[in-house]
Design a protein around this motif. Structure first.
Motif, short mmCIF file in Angstrom:
data_model
loop_
_atom_site.label_atom_id
_atom_site.label_comp_id
_atom_site.label_asym_id
_atom_site.label_seq_id
_atom_site.Cartn_x
_atom_site.Cartn_y
_atom_site.Cartn_z
N PRO A 184 114.01 8.49 3.36
CA PRO A 184 112.87 7.73 2.83
C PRO A 184 112.44 6.62 3.78
O PRO A 184 113.25 6.10 4.55
CB PRO A 184 113.40 7.12 1.53
N VAL A 185 111.17 6.26 3.70
CA VAL A 185 110.63 5.18 4.53
C VAL A 185 110.87 3.84 3.83
O VAL A 185 110.65 3.71 2.62
CB VAL A 185 109.12 5.39 4.79
N HIS A 186 111.36 2.87 4.59
CA HIS A 186 111.61 1.52 4.11
C HIS A 186 110.76 0.56 4.95
O HIS A 186 110.31 0.91 6.03
CB HIS A 186 113.09 1.15 4.25
N THR A 187 110.59 -0.68 4.45
CA THR A 187 109.79 -1.66 5.17
C THR A 187 110.55 -2.96 5.38
O THR A 187 111.57 -3.21 4.72
CB THR A 187 108.48 -1.99 4.42
N GLY A 188 110.04 -3.76 6.29
CA GLY A 188 110.60 -5.07 6.55
C GLY A 188 109.62 -5.89 7.37
O GLY A 188 108.50 -5.45 7.62
N LEU A 189 110.07 -7.07 7.78
CA LEU A 189 109.27 -7.94 8.64
C LEU A 189 110.03 -8.18 9.93
O LEU A 189 111.26 -8.34 9.91
CB LEU A 189 109.00 -9.28 7.95
N THR A 190 109.30 -8.21 11.03
CA THR A 190 109.94 -8.41 12.33
C THR A 190 109.01 -9.11 13.31
O THR A 190 107.79 -9.01 13.18
CB THR A 190 110.41 -7.07 12.93
N GLU A 191 109.59 -9.77 14.26
CA GLU A 191 108.84 -10.30 15.40
C GLU A 191 108.99 -9.36 16.59
O GLU A 191 108.20 -9.43 17.53
CB GLU A 191 109.35 -11.69 15.77
N ASP A 192 110.01 -8.49 16.56
CA ASP A 192 110.34 -7.64 17.69
C ASP A 192 110.77 -6.26 17.20
O ASP A 192 111.93 -6.05 16.86
CB ASP A 192 111.47 -8.30 18.49
N PRO A 193 109.82 -5.30 17.14
CA PRO A 193 110.17 -3.98 16.62
C PRO A 193 111.26 -3.26 17.42
O PRO A 193 112.08 -2.54 16.85
CB PRO A 193 108.87 -3.20 16.64
N GLN A 194 111.31 -3.45 18.74
CA GLN A 194 112.37 -2.80 19.52
C GLN A 194 113.74 -3.35 19.12
O GLN A 194 114.71 -2.60 19.05
CB GLN A 194 112.15 -2.99 21.03
N ALA A 195 113.80 -4.64 18.85
CA ALA A 195 115.06 -5.21 18.38
C ALA A 195 115.46 -4.61 17.03
O ALA A 195 116.66 -4.43 16.76
CB ALA A 195 114.94 -6.73 18.27
N GLU A 196 114.48 -4.26 16.20
CA GLU A 196 114.78 -3.62 14.91
C GLU A 196 115.37 -2.23 15.12
O GLU A 196 116.27 -1.82 14.40
CB GLU A 196 113.54 -3.54 14.02
N VAL A 197 114.85 -1.51 16.11
CA VAL A 197 115.42 -0.19 16.43
C VAL A 197 116.90 -0.35 16.72
O VAL A 197 117.75 0.35 16.16
CB VAL A 197 114.70 0.47 17.62
N ASP A 198 117.23 -1.30 17.59
CA ASP A 198 118.63 -1.51 17.99
C ASP A 198 119.47 -2.01 16.83
O ASP A 198 120.59 -1.55 16.61
CB ASP A 198 118.69 -2.49 19.15
N ARG A 199 118.93 -2.94 16.04
CA ARG A 199 119.68 -3.50 14.91
C ARG A 199 119.97 -2.44 13.85
O ARG A 199 121.10 -2.29 13.39
CB ARG A 199 118.89 -4.65 14.28
N LEU A 200 118.94 -1.69 13.48
CA LEU A 200 119.11 -0.66 12.46
C LEU A 200 120.02 0.46 12.93
O LEU A 200 120.84 0.98 12.16
CB LEU A 200 117.75 -0.10 12.02
N PHE A 201 119.90 0.82 14.21
CA PHE A 201 120.78 1.85 14.75
C PHE A 201 122.24 1.40 14.66
O PHE A 201 123.10 2.15 14.21
CB PHE A 201 120.40 2.15 16.21
N GLY A 202 122.50 0.16 15.06
CA GLY A 202 123.87 -0.35 15.00
C GLY A 202 124.39 -0.47 13.59
O GLY A 202 125.56 -0.19 13.31
N LEU A 203 123.54 -0.85 12.67
CA LEU A 203 123.93 -1.05 11.27
C LEU A 203 124.10 0.26 10.51
O LEU A 203 125.03 0.40 9.71
CB LEU A 203 122.88 -1.92 10.58
N LEU A 204 123.21 1.21 10.74
CA LEU A 204 123.14 2.40 9.89
C LEU A 204 123.59 3.71 10.53
O LEU A 204 123.82 4.69 9.82
CB LEU A 204 121.70 2.56 9.38
N VAL A 205 123.70 3.73 11.85
CA VAL A 205 124.05 4.99 12.52
C VAL A 205 125.41 4.93 13.19
O VAL A 205 126.23 5.83 13.05
CB VAL A 205 122.98 5.40 13.55
N ARG A 206 125.69 3.88 13.91
CA ARG A 206 126.95 3.78 14.67
C ARG A 206 128.16 3.83 13.82
O ARG A 206 128.52 3.51 12.86
CB ARG A 206 126.97 2.50 15.48
#
Length: 128
Positions: free
Chosen positions: A106-128
Motif C-alpha cells: 500500500p501507498v503511505h504518505t509523509g512530510l520531508t525536506e529531502d526525498p532521497q534521505a527518505e529512500v535511505d531512511r525507509l530502506f534501513g527501517l523497513l527492508v534491512r
C-alpha cells in the motif's frame, strides 16, 4: 508545505515467491515527491529469505525485476516506455497492484525536506 517540508508518498516492494501462498518479505522501497518531481527506489534481495519461502525460486529473475524498478525510477531510454513518463506517472505505474513475484504494498504518505534521505531512511527501517 510546512517549514520547507513537502508531502511524499512511498510503497514497500515485496517479494512473493509463491503468489498462491501469499507469503512475502520486503525487498525495497519506492518514494515519490510530487513537489520535487522526484521518484527513486532502493532494493535488496535477501536470498536466504527467498529460499526459505521457495527453495526453487528464480533469484536471478527476482533480482532483475527489482533492478528494473530502480531503472524505471531513474528514467531514460534503457528503462522502457514507462520511464519516459513524468515522475508521478512512473510512481503510479510502479505501485499499481499486480499479481507477480515482486509486488508493491500500500501507498503511505509523509512530510520531508529531502526525498532521497527518505529512500535511505525507509530502506534501513523497513527492508534491512
Amino acid at each position: 508545505m510546512s517549514g520547507g517540508r513537502m508531502v511524499f508518498e512511498y510503497a514497500l516492494l515485496r517479494v512473493v515467491p509463491r503468489v498462491e501462498r501469499g507469503e512475502c518479505f520486503n525487498a525495497g522501497v519506492v518514494v515519490y515527491c510530487r513537489g520535487m518531481s522526484f521518484v527513486a527506489a532502493r532494493t535488496r534481495l535477501d536470498e536466504v529469505k527467498l529460499r526459505a519461502l521457495d527453495p526453487g525460486a528464480d533469484a536471478t529473475g527476482v533480482r532483475a525485476a527489482l533492478r528494473a524498478i530502480e531503472g524505471v525510477c531513474r528514467g531514460g531510454d534503457g528503462a522502457g516506455q514507462a520511464a519516459r513518463d513524468d515522475a508521478g506517472r512512473r510512481f503510479r505505474w510502479l505501485v499499481a497492484p499486480r499479481s507477480t513475484v515482486v509486488q508493491p504494498g500500500p501507498v503511505h504518505t509523509g512530510l520531508t525536506e529531502d526525498p532521497q534521505a527518505e529512500v535511505d531512511r525507509l530502506f534501513g527501517l523497513l527492508v534491512r
